[in-house]
Enzyme design. Structure first.
Site, PDB file in Angstrom:
ATOM      1  N   CYS A   2     -46.902  30.272  22.234  1.00  0.00           N
ATOM      2  CA  CYS A   2     -47.463  31.049  23.350  1.00  0.00           C
ATOM      3  C   CYS A   2     -46.429  31.275  24.454  1.00  0.00           C
ATOM      4  CB  CYS A   2     -48.620  30.313  23.978  1.00  0.00           C
ATOM      5  SG  CYS A   2     -49.832  29.719  22.827  1.00  0.00           S
ATOM      6  N   ARG A  27     -40.866  34.526  20.253  1.00  0.00           N
ATOM      7  CA  ARG A  27     -41.382  33.166  20.078  1.00  0.00           C
ATOM      8  C   ARG A  27     -42.553  33.117  19.101  1.00  0.00           C
ATOM      9  NH1 ARG A  27     -39.515  29.974  24.381  1.00  0.00           N
ATOM     10  NH2 ARG A  27     -41.169  28.495  23.965  1.00  0.00           N
ATOM     11  N   TRP A  74     -50.564  32.150  20.540  1.00  0.00           N
ATOM     12  CA  TRP A  74     -50.357  31.770  19.141  1.00  0.00           C
ATOM     13  C   TRP A  74     -51.515  30.834  18.839  1.00  0.00           C
ATOM     14  CZ3 TRP A  74     -49.165  27.432  16.048  1.00  0.00           C
ATOM     15  CH2 TRP A  74     -48.561  27.707  14.818  1.00  0.00           C
ATOM     16  N   ASN A 100     -50.441  27.477  27.944  1.00  0.00           N
ATOM     17  CA  ASN A 100     -49.704  27.072  26.744  1.00  0.00           C
ATOM     18  C   ASN A 100     -49.980  25.590  26.522  1.00  0.00           C
ATOM     19  OD1 ASN A 100     -48.570  29.565  26.701  1.00  0.00           O
ATOM     20  ND2 ASN A 100     -46.477  28.883  27.178  1.00  0.00           N
ATOM     21  N   GLY A 101     -50.070  25.180  25.265  1.00  0.00           N
ATOM     22  CA  GLY A 101     -50.302  23.763  24.978  1.00  0.00           C
ATOM     23  C   GLY A 101     -51.674  23.555  24.368  1.00  0.00           C
ATOM     24  N   GLU A 488     -30.419  23.732   3.997  1.00  0.00           N
ATOM     25  CA  GLU A 488     -30.529  24.749   5.046  1.00  0.00           C
ATOM     26  C   GLU A 488     -30.545  26.156   4.429  1.00  0.00           C
ATOM     27  OE1 GLU A 488     -31.366  24.966   7.971  1.00  0.00           O
ATOM     28  OE2 GLU A 488     -30.446  26.750   8.801  1.00  0.00           O
ATOM     29  N   LYS A 492     -33.534  28.776   5.000  1.00  0.00           N
ATOM     30  CA  LYS A 492     -33.306  30.109   5.589  1.00  0.00           C
ATOM     31  C   LYS A 492     -33.891  31.186   4.693  1.00  0.00           C
ATOM     32  CE  LYS A 492     -32.482  29.431   8.678  1.00  0.00           C
ATOM     33  NZ  LYS A 492     -32.281  28.540   9.770  1.00  0.00           N
ATOM     34  N   GLU A 495     -37.876  31.073   4.648  1.00  0.00           N
ATOM     35  CA  GLU A 495     -38.623  31.413   5.860  1.00  0.00           C
ATOM     36  C   GLU A 495     -38.550  32.897   6.215  1.00  0.00           C
ATOM     37  OE1 GLU A 495     -37.350  29.563   9.548  1.00  0.00           O
ATOM     38  OE2 GLU A 495     -35.303  29.480   8.827  1.00  0.00           O
ATOM     39  N   HIS A 511     -33.035  15.305 -12.840  1.00  0.00           N
ATOM     40  CA  HIS A 511     -34.186  14.409 -12.734  1.00  0.00           C
ATOM     41  C   HIS A 511     -35.485  15.170 -12.455  1.00  0.00           C
ATOM     42  CE1 HIS A 511     -31.371  11.154 -13.005  1.00  0.00           C
ATOM     43  NE2 HIS A 511     -30.635  11.769 -12.086  1.00  0.00           N
ATOM     44  N   LYS A 610     -40.954  30.398  17.294  1.00  0.00           N
ATOM     45  CA  LYS A 610     -39.586  29.958  17.600  1.00  0.00           C
ATOM     46  C   LYS A 610     -39.555  28.528  18.109  1.00  0.00           C
ATOM     47  CE  LYS A 610     -35.177  30.359  18.144  1.00  0.00           C
ATOM     48  NZ  LYS A 610     -34.427  30.128  16.893  1.00  0.00           N
TER      49      LYS A 610
END
Ligand code: F6R
Length: 615
Positions: A2, A27, A74, A100-101, A488, A492, A495, A511, A610
């Site tokens: 948010c 974000r 969000w 926000n939160g 990584e 990348k 996502e 394995h 974000k």
């Protein structure tokens, strides 16, 4: 996640609020809204969907006024709908809140309010807070700023959880109120105007002088001044900071996407991370922000790192360097696991939180847990003034500038370089020789130029991406220092392209994951000519024997390898510990070009935010 933008001054608020919200789009959000004081009341426009939808609604039903609050949401409590979008109002409709939160005792507050006859218009926790503030304000029986602040304090004392708030009260038409606990808020100081936002990028086009609010701070902003206080009645600590970057740093410029811009910025951001941090005479690094003496650093006998996602991968690499150069045992945890793991932290333990945003809820909680148990806690952060930067005992800033693309790229590179400087610093206080220290400094200095050479291969990498873009799954394989980069690279790709990808230590393949190999599943091998070269070649042969296509990230001029792989991305030679940085840039480009070829929303991939400020 948010975003909050609020304004009080002499200019029309709505266009400024919409422009500020657009700067926070990166974000991640799913609805947007605003409230503006208009004719002694609060006019509101809000809707699910993009900011463009809000702008269209404003074009159809304009609002006028010079004091307002706004929000991008969000969803946490209730789906993204018009009704759940912020602002939310108290029962009288004269108090509006954007938040926000997460309010953890929301169910309890709702029960209490329902008992008093409240009927909720949304499923949000924020509405419960707005109504609670309204209850206390009505109970006070007086109107105006002093009474409102008392009501705001009383309501916030009842709240369990995290919040960053911007609040309007129609009885105080010249004031925007703000409060913070656990969710960032920054005041922008203009001439005859003030801003309140959850992120400096929302205000930097108007002012570079800001105050980062601390947890428990309350503010009342007017056009010509402001007052700050604390919820616990202590004196608020107000410090004005100058933002280093301008608004242009958070704009795309000539690049198609923020992610591409940020990938290409890496030679420069890396130079920024290194600048002023070399002590060539003593073959060590200068890290004044650690706030620790050489004596204290020598007594560190264990390092515990915690981070999430890409930052965790940076930690894995940094941890290997610390063990390699300083011979100090280092453990790297997911912050979300560390906070509940109850690990023993002795007085010789140094805790390091790694985070781009400095606001990731799990990383912040891990830092607090480590501090509670007596460990000295450092923060490796990009965002100046962020919660982790403020709460850590010391730390190192990345100086990478704003990272807008949701997928972290330049921050990762700066994190690993800063961790290399930390490993060098600790190494020189423990076991590392001056010659080895000097060599590492020289190699670090050469890295920006080498990254430029990888970037020059962007078009080649685009062609490789076009060939493999339709694969349903990818494997990313590396060994030793290249293992974190394999992880990584897989993160990348998945996502931003939504292709399933797994990163593995190459020898671990046998394995289990080797069962996935077939002629349609590409394996990306990180196999530069380093100490593990021969070993990883055997793993590569195992994949070839099962007809798996191979994309090799190889040292420039490695013709033998070129014969074994279906596609090769060449990177310059570098010492074993540093070569992962180069392979990583190649994999960033591979993920980027694959996602573009598939028509994905590269800068705003689905479901992602974000900065993850909820647990
Ligand atoms: C992936 C990505 C995330 C973040 C993670 C931690 O590209 O960006 O995995 O790395 O959410 O964020 P920070 O570093 O802000 O704590």
């Amino acid at each position: 996640m948010c975003g909050i933008v609020a304004y009080v001054g002499g200019r029309p608020a709505a266009p400024l609020l919409v422009e500020g919200l657009r700067r926070l789009e990166y974000r991640g959000y799913d609805s947007a809204g605003l409230g503006v004081i208009q004719g002694g009341k609060i006019a509101t426009r809000k809707c699910a969907g993009r900011i463009d939808a809000l702008a269209a609604r404003l074009a159809e039903y304009p609002v006028s006024g010079t004091v307002g609050i706004s929000h991008t949401r969000w969803a946490t409590h209730g789906p993204p709908t018009d009704a759940n979008s912020h602002p939310h109002f108290d029962a009288s409709g004269r108090i509006a809140v954007v938040h926000n939160g997460v309010i953890e005792n929301c169910a309890e507050l709702k029960r209490l309010l329902e008992g008093r006859g409240h009927a909720f218009a949304s499923e949000t926790d924020t509405e419960a807070l707005a109504r609670l503030i309204g209850e206390f304000y009505t109970e006070a029986g007086e109107k105006g700023e002093a009474a409102f602040l008392i009501a705001l304090r009383a309501a916030l004392r009842r709240v369990v959880g995290a919040y960053g708030l911007a609040v309007l009260c129609a009885d105080c038409p010249d004031t925007v109120f703000g409060a913070r606990r656990g969710s960032p808020l920054v005041v922008g100081l203009g001439r005859g105007e003030h801003f309140l936002a959850s992120d400096v990028n929302a205000v930097v086009a108007h002012t570079r002088d800001v105050i980062y609010l601390g947890d428990g701070d309350l503010v009342a902003l007017r056009a010509d001044g402001f007052e700050a206080a604390r919820l616990d009645e202590r004196e608020a600590k107000i410090e004005v900071h100058r933002i280093e970057h301008d608004a242009g740093a958070a704009e795309k410029g000539e690049f198609a996407h923020f992610m591409l811009k940020e990938i290409f910025e890496q030679p420069q951001t890396l130079r920024n991370a290194l600048r002023g941090r070399f002590n060539t005479e003593d073959a060590t690094s200068v890290l004044g922000g650690l706030n620790m003496t050489a004596h204290e650093l020598r007594r560190v006998d264990r390092i515990q790192m915690a981070a999430c996602g890409t930052s965790w991968h940076a930690g894995l690499l940094g941890g290997m360097w610390i063990e390699e150069f300083a011979r100090i045992p280092c453990e790297v945890d997911y912050a979300s696991e560390f906070r509940y793991r109850n690990p023993p932290l002795g007085s010789g333990t140094l805790f390091v939180a790694i985070t781009q945003s400095g606001e990731t809820a799990d990383t912040l909680a891990a830092l607090r847990e480590a501090k509670r148990k007596g460990a000295r806690a450092l923060g490796i952060c990009n965002v100046v003034g962020s919660s982790i930067a403020r709460e850590a005992d010391g730390g190192i800033y990345l100086h990478a500038g704003p990272e807008v693309g949701v997928a972290s790229t330049k921050a990762f590179t700066s994190q690993v370089v800063v961790l290399a400087l930390l490993a060098l610093h600790l190494g020189r206080l423990h076991h590392l020789s001056a010659l080895e220290g000097a060599r590492l400094l020289r190699e670090l200095e050469a890295m920006p130029g080498k990254i430029e050479r990888v970037l020059a291969r962007s078009e080649e990498i685009r062609r490789i991406a076009a060939r493999y873009k339709d694969a349903a799954s990818f494997l990313f394989l590396g060994r030793r220092f290249n293992h974190p980069v394999a992880l990584e690279g897989a993160l990348k790709l998945k996502e931003i392209s939504y292709i399933h990808a797994e990163g593995y230590p190459a020898a671990e393949m046998k394995h289990g994951p080797i069962a996935l190999v077939d002629e349609k599943t590409p394996s990306v091998f990180l196999c530069p000519r380093d100490g593990m070269y021969e070993k990883i070649l055997s793993n590569l042969e195992e994949v070839r024997a099962r007809r798996g296509p191979v994309i090799a990230v190889a040292t420039e001029g490695d013709d033998d390898l070129a014969k074994k792989a279906d596609a090769v991305i060449e990177i310059p030679e570098a010492p074993d510990p540093l070569v992962p940085l180069l392979g990583n840039v190649a994999l960033q480009l591979l993920a980027y070009h694959t996602a573009v070829a598939l028509g994905r929303d590269v800068d705003r991939p689905r479901n992602l935010a974000k900065s993850v400020t909820v647990e």
